[in-house]
Design an enzyme around this catalytic site. Structure first.
Site, mmCIF file in Angstrom:
data_model
loop_
_atom_site.group_PDB
_atom_site.id
_atom_site.type_symbol
_atom_site.label_atom_id
_atom_site.label_comp_id
_atom_site.label_asym_id
_atom_site.label_seq_id
_atom_site.Cartn_x
_atom_site.Cartn_y
_atom_site.Cartn_z
ATOM 1 N N PRO A 2 44.306 -25.077 -16.229
ATOM 2 C CG PRO A 2 44.176 -23.223 -16.959
ATOM 3 C CD PRO A 2 43.348 -24.286 -16.687
ATOM 4 C CD GLU A 3 46.003 -28.787 -11.124
ATOM 5 O OE1 GLU A 3 46.678 -28.709 -10.069
ATOM 6 O OE2 GLU A 3 45.777 -29.783 -11.898
#
Length: 278
Positions: A2-3
């Site tokens: 996840p960014e």
DNA sequence: AGTGTATCCTGCAGGC
DNA sequence: TGCCTGCAGGATACAC
């Protein structure tokens, strides 16, 4: 995994169901995902009422009614799932922390690889915690000029700089690679060799990529799911990341994979040849 | 200051 | 089928 866009999507999903609800008990299944001593962590969160869920960089930030915050870095494979009662199918394969709620509902932090971590941050320490991170790339105050100022202070490769959370918060490998493709800047370009015009292109590209990814609910490469179990739809909008040997959508030249800083980058050798740096 | 390397951990894909 | 290698959205510590 996840960014910024994935953390934002997860935070929005949780913010629509959690506020007003109260944690009854915190069950730490995997102690290594909790930062600091486990007992104080569980006791700090138990009994508190969710006020809202937001994001800082790649971190999902839960705020409780008395301003205690629960900060969650999702690492490579962290995810959240929720349910209204014990009968609800959880879909959790690797539960790490289970939050049992007073109303019978639950929220699970699930993390296959357990690179993620959960930290309880008291109100008095929040500013100090947040200051460790660079500016938010989507904030109003984050201008092309400000980005250029950050670039000017470093001669590390631009891709490495973009991944450094102390200098810019929230950008990870996928979106760094994509933004550099849009801006036609080679990932190895020394940051301080990037001129005003190229910095402005990069600024636009970063904001465009991040915004569009949020709109698409993030990028699912493997096991990313939002808080409702949905996959992100940004994967099909990728122009460079993961497209080794496939034609550049701008010029048709095969995309190349290069490795530095211990991670893969993807580059069009023609569009991003290192010459367009004014 | 910057870079390469290793570490944490698990799963999956591909080659043989 | 099994075994091996390499790879993965992240962060950090270390030696050079």
């Amino acid at each position: 995994m996840p960014e910024l866009p994935e953390a934002e999507t997860i935070a929005r999903g949780l913010d629509s169901v959690l506020p007003g609800r109260v944690v009854r008990r915190v069950e730490v299944v995997r102690e290594d995902v909790v930062r600091g001593p486990v007992e104080p962590f569980a006791e700090a969160v138990a009994g508190r009422e969710f006020r809202g869920v937001g994001r800082r960089g790649k971190n999902v930030v839960f705020t409780f009614a008395d301003s205690l915050r629960l900060v969650v870095n999702l690492g490579m494979s962290g995810r959240f799932m929720t349910g209204v009662d014990a009968e609800t199918e959880s879909g959790s394969t690797h539960p790490a922390v289970v939050f049992h709620l007073e109303d019978g509902g639950w929220m699970i932090y699930d993390d296959v690889r357990r690179f993620g971590c959960l930290t309880a941050v008291p109100a008095t320490e929040w500013t100090r915690w947040s200051r460790r991170l660079g500016p938010e790339p989507l904030a109003h105050g984050f201008t092309a000029k400000r980005l250029h100022g950050i670039l000017a202070r470093s001669r590390s490769p631009i891709r490495s700089l973009l991944l450094d959370q102390r200098r810019l918060a929230g950008v990870g490998n996928i979106y760094a690679v994509e933004a550099l493709w849009f801006a036609r800047i080679h990932p190895r370009t020394p940051a301080n060799a990037i001129g005003k015009a190229a910095a402005a292109r990069l600024h636009r590209a970063l904001r465009r990529v991040l915004r569009n990814a949020i709109r698409a609910g993030g990028t699912t490469l493997r096991n990313y799911r939002d808080a409702n179990g949905e996959e992100g739809r940004f994967g099909r909008a990728l122009h460079a990341y993961g497209r080794e040997s496939e034609p550049c959508t701008r010029c048709g030249t095969p995309i190349e994979r290069i490795v530095f800083g211990g991670r893969s980058a993807f580059v069009c050798p023609r569009c991003q040849d290192g010459s367009a740096l004014p």
